[in-house]
Write a protein that holds these residues in place. Structure first.
Motif, short mmCIF file in Angstrom:
data_model
loop_
_atom_site.label_atom_id
_atom_site.label_comp_id
_atom_site.label_asym_id
_atom_site.label_seq_id
_atom_site.Cartn_x
_atom_site.Cartn_y
_atom_site.Cartn_z
N LEU A 203 1.03 -1.38 -0.17
CA LEU A 203 -0.15 -0.07 0.14
C LEU A 203 0.89 1.35 -0.11
CD1 LEU A 203 -2.37 -1.04 2.60
CD2 LEU A 203 -2.52 -1.28 0.35
N PRO B 193 1.39 5.57 -0.37
CA PRO B 193 0.62 6.70 -0.16
C PRO B 193 1.00 7.23 -1.45
CG PRO B 193 2.34 6.82 1.32
CD PRO B 193 2.43 5.27 0.58
N LEU C 171 -10.09 -4.85 6.86
CA LEU C 171 -9.55 -3.38 6.77
C LEU C 171 -8.19 -3.41 7.66
CD1 LEU C 171 -12.81 -1.24 7.41
CD2 LEU C 171 -11.88 -1.84 5.24
N SER D 21 -5.90 -0.46 9.33
CA SER D 21 -5.94 0.91 9.61
C SER D 21 -4.18 1.39 9.68
CB SER D 21 -6.66 1.13 10.90
OG SER D 21 -6.04 0.29 11.92
N LYS E 128 -5.44 6.28 7.98
CA LYS E 128 -6.04 5.86 6.79
C LYS E 128 -6.68 4.32 6.74
CE LYS E 128 -3.14 9.18 4.04
NZ LYS E 128 -1.94 9.04 3.17
N TRP F 156 -7.69 1.05 4.60
CA TRP F 156 -7.41 0.52 3.28
C TRP F 156 -8.18 -0.94 3.23
CZ3 TRP F 156 -4.11 2.53 -0.56
CH2 TRP F 156 -3.34 3.63 -0.08
N ASP F 157 -8.80 -1.08 2.00
CA ASP F 157 -9.68 -2.32 2.02
C ASP F 157 -8.61 -3.07 1.17
OD1 ASP F 157 -10.80 -4.50 0.55
OD2 ASP F 157 -12.72 -3.38 0.58
N VAL F 158 -7.98 -4.26 1.52
CA VAL F 158 -6.83 -5.07 1.16
C VAL F 158 -7.18 -5.69 0.07
CG1 VAL F 158 -5.04 -6.56 1.89
CG2 VAL F 158 -5.79 -5.07 3.59
N LYS G 287 -7.18 -3.36 -2.63
CA LYS G 287 -5.86 -2.61 -2.77
C LYS G 287 -5.97 -0.96 -2.74
CE LYS G 287 -2.79 -5.76 -2.39
NZ LYS G 287 -3.80 -7.12 -2.33
N SER G 288 -7.21 -0.69 -2.20
CA SER G 288 -7.81 0.72 -2.32
C SER G 288 -7.92 1.33 -1.00
CB SER G 288 -8.68 0.74 -3.24
OG SER G 288 -10.04 0.10 -2.57
N LYS G 289 -7.82 2.67 -1.10
CA LYS G 289 -8.24 3.54 0.33
C LYS G 289 -9.62 3.73 0.47
CE LYS G 289 -7.06 7.99 0.49
NZ LYS G 289 -6.14 9.11 0.74
N SER H 90 -10.26 8.53 4.68
CA SER H 90 -9.04 9.29 5.54
C SER H 90 -9.87 9.82 6.84
CB SER H 90 -8.42 10.19 4.87
OG SER H 90 -7.76 9.90 3.93
#
Length: 410
Positions: free
Chosen positions: A145, A147, A176, A178, A187, A189-191, A194-196, A199
């Motif tokens: 992940l 940024p 999820l 954190s 933030k 993240w949905d693993v 692979k998306s945020k 926030s």
């Protein structure tokens, strides 16, 4: 005297003329003028040496090919890639260490929480401003992940250092992740995607610790503020608490009725499950103290009113606290900095990761009220900053300041 000066000028002219002639021929050129007392003239014996050096030197194409071949295990700086295999045990039944993996440039900071294992056996490891995901079942790197892009400019590198991750924590369902940063950002993240996801409202300082209570996310900062977030709410920040000093550790109890927070000044604060509100001033229901910062901390899974803490390098004591009586019911001196700890419920073990002098991992058995050492593991060359375990308790993972991760079969 004049004759010497004239001779020196003539020698320099000859030297300059020779340099210009050899440059036109493509021959090597001296970097500094030769001494006039020991003039060196071209010699045929030097040419074979010069040609042999050119042939033995690798070309740019061969260097690029070598670099691409090593790219599977090393990055562009020559460091091993995250989770690259450094060593694998050969099945020795006397050894508990299964393998050693690379954790290059792992931040050597006592007050961070950079390693966590999900209920599905996926390890999250923060290195700089990126979080890498490694599947312990398939032993493969699933991705990272990021940024932002990888930046090498010095000014932009310092920006990424300020954005470095300071804490990671999986949600209880393992969906999820954190991520808290040094700038106070949080933030989700949905693993799988692979998306945020979102926030959350940031802290004004470094996020030192994170803990989940079902859908509720609690985070603590260096300024001593504890924020409670509900990502499902229109305004996710639903509660705030304040403790006397920096939040070093944060953990909801197994029954999720109490929250324990560790303080840099040595306070262990116990909060009730009522998170209150943003404007309500809340106080801990119990406060206990030890001589050093409360960073290594965990609840006992089968004794829900018991919490364990480890002392720093000035203390070195492992303590078991009863929050109902607000007292220490057992303690043992380890004569070492305790950087991390966890309870392995299935094995009924308490595991501690240590700093100087031996940088070892110790497994303890606790039958109230006695705490006894049962096993000691050695595999790191520097302090063991983080420990985590798989959901079944069969595998344990430790990350050390020596830039390595050890996988243990306990």
């Amino acid at each position: 005297m004049q004759e010497r000066e004239v001779a020196r000028r003539i020698s320099y002219r000859r030297f300059r003329r020779r340099i210009l002639r050899r440059r036109g021929e493509g021959a090597p050129v001296a970097s500094t003028p030769l001494s006039t007392r020991r003039r060196c003239f071209p010699c045929a014996e030097c040419d074979p040496v010069r040609q042999r050096l050119v042939l033995d030197s690798p070309t740019r194409d061969s260097e690029a090919a070598t670099s691409s071949c090593a790219g599977s295990e090393h990055d562009g700086t020559g460091d091993p890639r995250p989770f690259a295999l450094l060593d694998r045990m050969s099945g020795d039944p006397q050894s508990e260490e299964v393998m050693k993996l690379a954790a290059p440039a792992l931040l050597n900071d006592y007050y961070t929480n950079l390693l966590d294992c999900s209920c599905h056996g996926v390890l999250a490891l923060a290195l700089g401003s990126a979080v890498y995901l490694w599947n312990s079942e398939t032993q493969t790197l699933e991705g990272s992940l990021q940024p932002g892009p990888h930046i090498r400019a010095p000014a932009e590198r310092s920006y990424l250092q300020r954005q470095a991750v300071s804490s990671v924590r999986w949600s209880r369902d393992g969906r999820l992740l954190s991520v808290g940063t040094r700038q106070g950002h949080i933030k989700l993240w949905d693993v799988e995607q692979k998306s945020k996801v979102m926030s959350l409202q940031p802290h004004l300082s470094t996020v030192g610790a994170i803990s989940w209570k079902q859908h509720l996310l609690s985070s603590g900062s260096v300024l001593g503020r504890i924020h409670h977030h509900d990502p499902r709410a229109p305004t996710p920040l639903v509660g705030v608490a304040l403790q006397p000093d920096s939040v070093c550790a944060l953990d909801w109890s197994p029954g999720e009725e109490r929250l324990a927070s560790g303080c840099k000044n040595g306070s262990l604060c116990i909060w009730d499950g009522d998170i209150g509100g943003v404007s309500r001033e809340r106080r801990p229901i119990v406060t206990m103290r030890q001589p050093s910062a409360v960073k290594a901390m965990a609840w006992c899974p089968w004794q829900r009113h018991v919490v364990t803490t480890g002392g720093g390098w000035k203390d070195g004591a492992l303590r078991i606290w009863d929050v109902q009586s607000a007292s220490c019911i057992d303690s043992v001196q380890t004569h070492s900095q305790i950087c991390s700890l966890l309870w392995a419920e299935e094995r009924r073990l308490l595991v501690t990761g240590h700093g100087p002098p031996r940088h070892h991992i110790t497994c303890w058995t606790w039958a109230s009220p006695s705490l006894r050492k049962s096993l000691q593991l050695a595999g790191h060359l520097d302090r063991v900053l983080h420990v985590s375990s798989s959901s079944g308790g069969g595998r344990m993972f430790s990350a050390g300041a020596d830039g390595s991760i050890c996988v243990w079969d306990v």
